[in-house]
Motif scaffolding. Structure first.
Motif, PDB file in Angstrom:
ATOM      1  N   GLU A  47     -86.773  65.075  25.994  1.00  0.00           N
ATOM      2  CA  GLU A  47     -85.507  64.431  25.645  1.00  0.00           C
ATOM      3  C   GLU A  47     -84.714  65.239  24.611  1.00  0.00           C
ATOM      4  O   GLU A  47     -83.570  64.912  24.301  1.00  0.00           O
ATOM      5  N   ASP A  48     -85.312  66.307  24.083  1.00  0.00           N
ATOM      6  CA  ASP A  48     -84.639  67.115  23.060  1.00  0.00           C
ATOM      7  C   ASP A  48     -83.824  68.242  23.687  1.00  0.00           C
ATOM      8  O   ASP A  48     -84.232  68.838  24.681  1.00  0.00           O
ATOM      9  N   THR A  49     -82.687  68.529  23.083  1.00  0.00           N
ATOM     10  CA  THR A  49     -81.843  69.661  23.446  1.00  0.00           C
ATOM     11  C   THR A  49     -81.679  70.523  22.212  1.00  0.00           C
ATOM     12  O   THR A  49     -81.481  70.009  21.112  1.00  0.00           O
ATOM     13  N   VAL A  50     -81.769  71.837  22.386  1.00  0.00           N
ATOM     14  CA  VAL A  50     -81.532  72.767  21.286  1.00  0.00           C
ATOM     15  C   VAL A  50     -80.196  73.446  21.535  1.00  0.00           C
ATOM     16  O   VAL A  50     -79.944  73.963  22.628  1.00  0.00           O
ATOM     17  N   GLU A  51     -79.345  73.416  20.509  1.00  0.00           N
ATOM     18  CA  GLU A  51     -78.049  74.107  20.565  1.00  0.00           C
ATOM     19  C   GLU A  51     -78.034  75.232  19.541  1.00  0.00           C
ATOM     20  O   GLU A  51     -78.459  75.036  18.408  1.00  0.00           O
ATOM     21  N   LYS A  63     -69.347  80.935  20.860  1.00  0.00           N
ATOM     22  CA  LYS A  63     -70.291  80.753  21.959  1.00  0.00           C
ATOM     23  C   LYS A  63     -71.313  79.697  21.574  1.00  0.00           C
ATOM     24  O   LYS A  63     -71.794  79.669  20.441  1.00  0.00           O
ATOM     25  N   THR A  64     -71.627  78.812  22.508  1.00  0.00           N
ATOM     26  CA  THR A  64     -72.691  77.826  22.316  1.00  0.00           C
ATOM     27  C   THR A  64     -73.719  78.009  23.419  1.00  0.00           C
ATOM     28  O   THR A  64     -73.372  78.045  24.602  1.00  0.00           O
ATOM     29  N   PHE A  65     -74.963  78.172  23.017  1.00  0.00           N
ATOM     30  CA  PHE A  65     -76.080  78.202  23.952  1.00  0.00           C
ATOM     31  C   PHE A  65     -76.735  76.831  23.894  1.00  0.00           C
ATOM     32  O   PHE A  65     -76.940  76.286  22.811  1.00  0.00           O
ATOM     33  N   GLU A  66     -77.086  76.277  25.043  1.00  0.00           N
ATOM     34  CA  GLU A  66     -77.736  74.966  25.096  1.00  0.00           C
ATOM     35  C   GLU A  66     -79.015  75.078  25.916  1.00  0.00           C
ATOM     36  O   GLU A  66     -79.013  75.643  27.011  1.00  0.00           O
ATOM     37  N   PHE A  67     -80.095  74.534  25.359  1.00  0.00           N
ATOM     38  CA  PHE A  67     -81.401  74.603  26.008  1.00  0.00           C
ATOM     39  C   PHE A  67     -81.968  73.200  26.153  1.00  0.00           C
ATOM     40  O   PHE A  67     -82.053  72.462  25.180  1.00  0.00           O
ATOM     41  N   ARG A  68     -82.366  72.859  27.345  1.00  0.00           N
ATOM     42  CA  ARG A  68     -83.014  71.568  27.629  1.00  0.00           C
ATOM     43  C   ARG A  68     -84.438  71.852  28.100  1.00  0.00           C
ATOM     44  O   ARG A  68     -84.718  72.903  28.651  1.00  0.00           O
ATOM     45  N   ASN A  69     -85.312  70.865  27.873  1.00  0.00           N
ATOM     46  CA  ASN A  69     -86.698  71.005  28.325  1.00  0.00           C
ATOM     47  C   ASN A  69     -87.348  72.266  27.765  1.00  0.00           C
ATOM     48  O   ASN A  69     -87.939  73.068  28.493  1.00  0.00           O
ATOM     49  N   VAL A  70     -87.220  72.467  26.469  1.00  0.00           N
ATOM     50  CA  VAL A  70     -87.720  73.658  25.792  1.00  0.00           C
ATOM     51  C   VAL A  70     -89.250  73.671  25.832  1.00  0.00           C
ATOM     52  O   VAL A  70     -89.887  72.708  25.437  1.00  0.00           O
ATOM     53  N   ARG A  97     -79.247  73.494  16.120  1.00  0.00           N
ATOM     54  CA  ARG A  97     -79.386  72.033  16.024  1.00  0.00           C
ATOM     55  C   ARG A  97     -80.291  71.529  17.133  1.00  0.00           C
ATOM     56  O   ARG A  97     -80.272  72.057  18.234  1.00  0.00           O
ATOM     57  N   ILE A  98     -81.044  70.509  16.798  1.00  0.00           N
ATOM     58  CA  ILE A  98     -81.853  69.820  17.793  1.00  0.00           C
ATOM     59  C   ILE A  98     -81.240  68.441  17.989  1.00  0.00           C
ATOM     60  O   ILE A  98     -81.020  67.703  17.022  1.00  0.00           O
ATOM     61  N   LEU A  99     -80.927  68.129  19.231  1.00  0.00           N
ATOM     62  CA  LEU A  99     -80.327  66.849  19.580  1.00  0.00           C
ATOM     63  C   LEU A  99     -81.319  66.083  20.435  1.00  0.00           C
ATOM     64  O   LEU A  99     -81.862  66.616  21.398  1.00  0.00           O
ATOM     65  N   LYS A 101     -83.851  62.182  20.044  1.00  0.00           N
ATOM     66  CA  LYS A 101     -84.061  60.898  19.382  1.00  0.00           C
ATOM     67  C   LYS A 101     -83.493  60.943  17.963  1.00  0.00           C
ATOM     68  O   LYS A 101     -82.868  60.004  17.493  1.00  0.00           O
ATOM     69  N   TYR A 102     -83.716  62.064  17.287  1.00  0.00           N
ATOM     70  CA  TYR A 102     -83.128  62.310  15.976  1.00  0.00           C
ATOM     71  C   TYR A 102     -82.395  63.648  16.038  1.00  0.00           C
ATOM     72  O   TYR A 102     -82.935  64.628  16.533  1.00  0.00           O
ATOM     73  N   ASN A 103     -81.171  63.678  15.559  1.00  0.00           N
ATOM     74  CA  ASN A 103     -80.420  64.929  15.501  1.00  0.00           C
ATOM     75  C   ASN A 103     -80.767  65.638  14.202  1.00  0.00           C
ATOM     76  O   ASN A 103     -80.739  65.029  13.130  1.00  0.00           O
ATOM     77  N   ARG A 104     -81.118  66.927  14.319  1.00  0.00           N
ATOM     78  CA  ARG A 104     -81.524  67.695  13.139  1.00  0.00           C
ATOM     79  C   ARG A 104     -80.876  69.063  13.163  1.00  0.00           C
ATOM     80  O   ARG A 104     -80.850  69.727  14.203  1.00  0.00           O
ATOM     81  N   THR A 105     -80.400  69.483  12.006  1.00  0.00           N
ATOM     82  CA  THR A 105     -79.920  70.852  11.833  1.00  0.00           C
ATOM     83  C   THR A 105     -81.059  71.629  11.215  1.00  0.00           C
ATOM     84  O   THR A 105     -81.570  71.254  10.155  1.00  0.00           O
ATOM     85  N   ILE A 106     -81.469  72.710  11.873  1.00  0.00           N
ATOM     86  CA  ILE A 106     -82.580  73.491  11.321  1.00  0.00           C
ATOM     87  C   ILE A 106     -82.140  74.854  10.799  1.00  0.00           C
ATOM     88  O   ILE A 106     -82.861  75.481  10.039  1.00  0.00           O
ATOM     89  N   VAL A 107     -80.952  75.306  11.193  1.00  0.00           N
ATOM     90  CA  VAL A 107     -80.353  76.524  10.649  1.00  0.00           C
ATOM     91  C   VAL A 107     -78.871  76.245  10.481  1.00  0.00           C
ATOM     92  O   VAL A 107     -78.231  75.724  11.396  1.00  0.00           O
ATOM     93  N   LYS A 108     -78.309  76.578   9.328  1.00  0.00           N
ATOM     94  CA  LYS A 108     -76.891  76.319   9.064  1.00  0.00           C
ATOM     95  C   LYS A 108     -76.251  77.557   8.447  1.00  0.00           C
ATOM     96  O   LYS A 108     -76.689  78.042   7.406  1.00  0.00           O
TER      97      LYS A 108
END
Length: 115
Positions: A47-51, A63-70, A97-99, A101-108
């Motif tokens: 259920e997580d997506t990495v952007e 540019k935005t890269f989006e990854f599902r089912n990592v 960012r991880i989107l 159940k909980y949205n989290r920023t891991i690098v800013k």
């Protein structure tokens, strides 16, 4: 004989800064390490997506890269000719960012340098 100075590896990551030479085409893999409050490693779920969002120095998205089912918390950024042409020589910034159940920023606002 004069010694010819070699180029630095392209791409490369040094202290969180991603750098490459303008118009280079490449793939760069990133392993995402996440831990809970008990120090246990967190695996990304289906259920997580990495952007990965890359912005120019005016804060505009380039540019935005989006990854599902990592799988195994690993993502692979591909800069082929369609992506690399978006980046002139200069400084850019990236967020991860991880989107889910909980949205989290891991690098800013980490730095990218295109030389």
């Amino acid at each position: 004989m004069a010694k010819i100075e070699a180029a630095l590896p392209s791409p490369r990551i040094t202290n969180g800064i991603i750098a490459w030479y303008c118009m280079d085409e490449f793939e760069i893999g990133l392993s995402i390490k996440l831990y809970d409050a008990d120090g246990e490693e967190i695996s990304l779920g289906t259920e997580d997506t990495v952007e990965v969002i890359i912005k120019n120095n005016r804060g505009e998205d380039v540019k935005t890269f989006e990854f599902r089912n990592v799988k195994e918390n690993f993502i692979n950024l591909v800069f082929n000719k369609d992506e690399t042409i978006l980046f002139d020589v200069g400084t850019y910034f990236y967020d991860i960012r991880i989107l889910g159940k909980y949205n989290r920023t891991i690098v800013k606002n980490n730095i990218i340098k295109v030389e």
